[in-house]
Design a protein around this motif. Structure first.
Motif, PDB file in Angstrom:
ATOM      1  N   ILE A  88       3.303   5.911  -2.836  1.00  0.00           N
ATOM      2  CA  ILE A  88       4.493   6.648  -3.284  1.00  0.00           C
ATOM      3  C   ILE A  88       4.532   6.712  -4.805  1.00  0.00           C
ATOM      4  O   ILE A  88       4.835   7.757  -5.388  1.00  0.00           O
ATOM      5  CB  ILE A  88       5.770   6.019  -2.694  1.00  0.00           C
ATOM      6  N   GLU A  89       4.193   5.591  -5.463  1.00  0.00           N
ATOM      7  CA  GLU A  89       4.153   5.586  -6.927  1.00  0.00           C
ATOM      8  C   GLU A  89       3.091   6.536  -7.463  1.00  0.00           C
ATOM      9  O   GLU A  89       3.215   7.046  -8.574  1.00  0.00           O
ATOM     10  CB  GLU A  89       3.897   4.175  -7.452  1.00  0.00           C
ATOM     11  N   SER A  90       2.068   6.801  -6.662  1.00  0.00           N
ATOM     12  CA  SER A  90       1.000   7.726  -7.071  1.00  0.00           C
ATOM     13  C   SER A  90       1.333   9.179  -6.765  1.00  0.00           C
ATOM     14  O   SER A  90       0.522  10.070  -7.025  1.00  0.00           O
ATOM     15  CB  SER A  90      -0.308   7.350  -6.372  1.00  0.00           C
ATOM     16  N   GLY A  91       2.496   9.418  -6.152  1.00  0.00           N
ATOM     17  CA  GLY A  91       2.933  10.787  -5.935  1.00  0.00           C
ATOM     18  C   GLY A  91       2.964  11.262  -4.496  1.00  0.00           C
ATOM     19  O   GLY A  91       3.296  12.410  -4.240  1.00  0.00           O
ATOM     20  N   VAL A  92       2.620  10.390  -3.548  1.00  0.00           N
ATOM     21  CA  VAL A  92       2.673  10.784  -2.136  1.00  0.00           C
ATOM     22  C   VAL A  92       4.130  10.978  -1.732  1.00  0.00           C
ATOM     23  O   VAL A  92       5.005  10.194  -2.109  1.00  0.00           O
ATOM     24  CB  VAL A  92       1.990   9.716  -1.246  1.00  0.00           C
ATOM     25  N   THR A 143       0.838  -1.208   0.000  1.00  0.00           N
ATOM     26  CA  THR A 143       0.000   0.000   0.000  1.00  0.00           C
ATOM     27  C   THR A 143       0.870   1.255   0.000  1.00  0.00           C
ATOM     28  O   THR A 143       0.615   2.198  -0.756  1.00  0.00           O
ATOM     29  CB  THR A 143      -0.947   0.000   1.213  1.00  0.00           C
ATOM     30  N   CYS A 144       1.902   1.247   0.841  1.00  0.00           N
ATOM     31  CA  CYS A 144       2.811   2.403   0.904  1.00  0.00           C
ATOM     32  C   CYS A 144       3.518   2.614  -0.426  1.00  0.00           C
ATOM     33  O   CYS A 144       3.630   3.753  -0.906  1.00  0.00           O
ATOM     34  CB  CYS A 144       3.831   2.210   2.022  1.00  0.00           C
ATOM     35  N   VAL A 145       3.993   1.534  -1.043  1.00  0.00           N
ATOM     36  CA  VAL A 145       4.670   1.638  -2.341  1.00  0.00           C
ATOM     37  C   VAL A 145       3.704   2.202  -3.380  1.00  0.00           C
ATOM     38  O   VAL A 145       4.064   3.099  -4.156  1.00  0.00           O
ATOM     39  CB  VAL A 145       5.232   0.268  -2.785  1.00  0.00           C
ATOM     40  N   GLY A 146       2.480   1.709  -3.376  1.00  0.00           N
ATOM     41  CA  GLY A 146       1.480   2.223  -4.313  1.00  0.00           C
ATOM     42  C   GLY A 146       1.222   3.705  -4.115  1.00  0.00           C
ATOM     43  O   GLY A 146       1.078   4.457  -5.088  1.00  0.00           O
TER      44      GLY A 146
END
Length: 73
Positions: A42-46, A37-40
């Motif tokens: 971050i990949e989304s711009g967080v 979830t965290c990787v997703g």
């Protein structure tokens, strides 16, 4: 499922497995689902630093709530 799609999924799983191993070595206490979830996110711009700060704050609040609950007993 095409061979290309299967290769992409396999590569993503290997990447997540490697990140999980690193996470374990760093004692982050994140399970694979949370890490994914965290990787997703971050990949989304967080912002990764902001995400880490939120996780740390949530852990502090959970520990404080657990301590308060223990004190009531």
């Amino acid at each position: 499922m095409s061979s290309k799609e299967a290769d992409r999924i396999s590569a993503a799983q290997q990447t997540l497995d490697t990140l999980y191993e690193i996470s374990q070595l760093l004692n982050t206490q994140l399970d694979k689902e949370t890490l994914a979830t965290c990787v997703g996110m971050i990949e989304s711009g967080v912002n990764p630093e902001a995400l880490a700060a939120v996780i740390q704050e949530l852990r502090r609040e959970a520990a404080a709530a657990q301590n308060a609950h223990s004190d009531v007993r």
